[in-house]
Design an enzyme around this catalytic site. Structure first.
Site, PDB file in Angstrom:
ATOM      1  CG  ASP A 189      -3.118   3.931   7.578  1.00 21.42           C
ATOM      2  OD1 ASP A 189      -2.915   2.054   7.830  1.00 21.42           O
ATOM      3  OD2 ASP A 189      -2.821   3.417   6.532  1.00 21.42           O
ATOM      4  CG  HIS A 190      -0.285   0.579  11.556  1.00 19.46           C
ATOM      5  ND1 HIS A 190      -1.222  -0.411  12.175  1.00 19.46           N
ATOM      6  CD2 HIS A 190      -0.177   1.008  12.138  1.00 19.46           C
ATOM      7  CE1 HIS A 190      -1.586  -0.340  14.032  1.00 19.46           C
ATOM      8  NE2 HIS A 190      -0.469   0.289  13.727  1.00 19.46           N
ATOM      9  CE1 TYR A 230      -3.477   0.150   1.036  1.00 21.13           C
ATOM     10  CE2 TYR A 230      -3.304  -2.301   0.974  1.00 21.13           C
ATOM     11  CZ  TYR A 230      -3.030  -1.367   0.071  1.00 21.13           C
ATOM     12  OH  TYR A 230      -3.005  -1.360  -1.111  1.00 21.13           O
ATOM     13  CG  HIS A 231      -4.174  -1.473   9.747  1.00 20.72           C
ATOM     14  ND1 HIS A 231      -2.839  -1.748   9.918  1.00 20.72           N
ATOM     15  CD2 HIS A 231      -4.371  -1.964   8.869  1.00 20.72           C
ATOM     16  CE1 HIS A 231      -2.566  -2.513   9.918  1.00 20.72           C
ATOM     17  NE2 HIS A 231      -3.817  -3.658   8.992  1.00 20.72           N
ATOM     18  N   PRO A 232      -6.950   2.564   7.987  1.00 24.73           N
ATOM     19  CG  PRO A 232      -8.434   3.293   6.952  1.00 24.73           C
ATOM     20  CD  PRO A 232      -7.340   2.599   7.493  1.00 24.73           C
TER      21      PRO A 232
END
Length: 552
Positions: free
Chosen positions: A293-294, A467-469
């Site tokens: 994630d980020h 919110y980049h899983p």
């Protein structure tokens, strides 16, 4: 009920696949647990914080206590609605850097280098440059996904790009084109003042065909027979039934729900499945692993002039914005307000950008809480390529139980170093002459937070997911024991089953992941159809002069 292909998940990749398969004349059923994407809270870009925080549209996942963030449990929104996360996200469109995809190929995802994927980006785009420049040869025209730029009529938005130039960074006319590195205008999936989700771009046109059907149901597991996927067990209307797949089942249920479904179907780490009494179909230890994630922190400042969006942050202001959007699809509600960005390298020896900025002319969190009662602005900053890895695992064999999610954020010293650097570089941006007439004081982390230890405490307390899983069903060579799918997205060791969503990313891409998620659906569709891939591009992306010298 059956079709040739059964797709689980009407999200970014699933919608793209449904469109391409139906376009080719194949019979497709798309299973989606979420409801309709109709209504202003989803479709008005300026209202993006609302669906993100509504159980009606979001699965409501939270992480396990993150050990390196003081035990905090972070929100991990995923879209539970037609369009998936493309219906609740920030609508930011970032392809990723060319080196991301070249690295994918080096990691075993043959055929997924930048030269290979660029033609698919061009196929899916309908790019509108809005007069901001950029080379149209690098972009697509006439594709399903409208990509536009904001008006950038707020002076703070332009000040951010100018501050980047004054600080010595490049200015790029198109970070999705020839040169990612630098400061410039954000691309967004917004069209004619509305969110342009994957549902609008792909699924709704597909559903106009007789050979594509949307089924509202809760997917429980993939049905297997003799090592081959034959359908999907679902629950709908209080009954459990099976939707049959004559050719293939394709999982596109997100990087959190896809590994859960794989494990519930007996595909995953053998020991973990045995703990939950699940019969083993295929021992794939990589299922649920490699979670990435980020993480980002909002560097917030108060403004000395009343030029931010705060003037709308009251009941009359919101009523005005909403009414103007409802009747004209214009005004502040027609933009996600993320209109300027920056991609930079944290140090001279870094090959390509490893920090990203999202600038917003308001000091506010994703949950809608403002940082202070007054005008302000903020830049979200965070490292793009953290070495930290987490996992998605099962809580039980009950399909209704949410998966256990642990990102293991900030588990490497380099995470802390890069985060501190990002905060300090953001402060340097806000100290440039471009912000002299606007900058008043720092709200977060706060001007008294200066030392490494103080910054680390602020990160531990305030860092949030972008919110980049992704990455939980890694694509790779068939002899890679941790790979879950091969380069054609086929689950290794299982027949008739593919994964096509952000789960397959071997490495997180540089920036927001909606665009590469759609890309996966586009390219995987050609693999499913047995078509030869689009011809590789011969375009050469920009390389920083420092690295050009090293390569010579």
């Amino acid at each position: 009920m059956q079709a040739e292909f059964v797709i689980v998940g009407a999200g970014s990749a699933g919608c793209a696949m449904a469109f391409r398969l139906a376009e080719a004349g194949r019979r497709v059923i798309v299973i989606e647990h979420g409801g309709s994407d109709w209504g202003p809270l989803i479709n008005m870009p300026g209202a993006l914080s609302y669906p993100l925080n509504m159980a009606r549209y979001d699965w409501g996942f939270r992480t396990e206590p993150e050990p390196h963030l003081g035990g905090r449990r972070l929100a991990t929104p995923r879209g539970k609605v037609v369009g998936g996360s493309s219906s609740i996200n920030g609508m930011i469109y970032v392809r990723g850097h060319a080196r991301d995809f070249d690295t994918w190929a080096e990691m075993g995802a043959a055929g997924w280098s930048y030269a290979d994927v660029l033609p698919y980006y061009q196929r899916m785009e309908d790019w509108h440059d809005g007069g901001h420049g950029g080379d149209p040869d690098w972009r697509g025209q006439g594709g399903p996904v409208h990509v536009t730029r904001g008006l950038r009529d707020n002076p703070l938005t332009l000040a951010f790009v100018e501050a980047g130039r004054q600080a010595g960074y490049p200015v790029t006319a198109d970070y999705n084109g020839h040169q990612q590195e630098g400061f410039g205008a954000f691309d967004r999936t917004i069209w004619q003042g509305e969110r342009w989700s994957a549902a609008k771009a792909y699924l709704k046109p597909a559903l106009k065909r007789e050979n594509c059907t949307l089924v509202r149901a809760f997917a429980r597991r993939v049905v297997m027979a003799d090592g081959r996927a034959t359908g999907v067990e679902v629950e709908r209307g209080g009954r459990i039934e099976v939707i049959g797949a004559e050719a293939e089942v394709i999982l596109a249920a997100s990087s959190l729900n896809t590994p859960k479904l794989l494990m519930l179907s007996g595909i995953g780490p053998a020991a973990h499945l045995a703990e939950h009494g699940i019969a083993l179909t295929a021992d794939r230890p990589g299922v649920g692993q490699n979670l990435q994630d980020h993480l980002e922190l909002y560097v917030q400042a108060s403004s000395s002039k009343p030029v931010s969006l705060y003037k709308y942050w009251n009941l009359p202001g919101k009523a005005y914005v909403g009414a103007r959007w409802l009747f004209t699809r214009t005004g502040p509600g027609a933009s996600n307000q993320f209109e300027s960005t920056g991609f930079i390298r944290s140090a001279a020896g870094v090959e390509y950008p490893d920090l990203q900025f999202h600038f917003l002319p308001l000091a506010v969190r994703y949950d809608g809480k403002v940082g202070a009662q007054g005008h302000g602005f903020q830049a979200h900053v965070g490292p793009m390529r953290s070495p930290s890895r987490g996992a998605v695992t099962l809580r039980s064999a009950d399909p209704r139980d949410a998966p256990s999610i642990l990102f293991n954020y900030m588990s490497h010293e380099s995470d802390w170093r890069d985060f501190r650097t990002g905060i300090r570089l953001t402060r340097e941006l806000f100290a440039q002459p471009a912000f002299a007439e606007y900058y008043k004081s720092e709200l977060q982390p706060g001007e008294d937070v200066q030392t490494d230890d103080e910054l680390d405490s602020a990160i531990r307390e305030h860092a949030e997911s972008a919110y980049h899983p992704c990455g939980t069903a890694k694509m790779g060579a068939v002899d890679d024991p941790m790979a879950v799918v091969d380069p054609e997205c086929r689950v290794i060791g299982v027949g008739g089953l593919r994964v096509a969503d952000s789960s397959v990313f071997p490495l997180i891409t540089n920036g927001n992941i909606n665009a590469p998620s759609i890309l996966v659906g586009e390219k995987a569709a050609d693999h499913v159809l047995g078509r030869p891939p689009l011809a590789p591009s011969n375009f050469q992306p920009w390389i920083h002069p420092e690295w050009q010298t090293r390569q010579r």
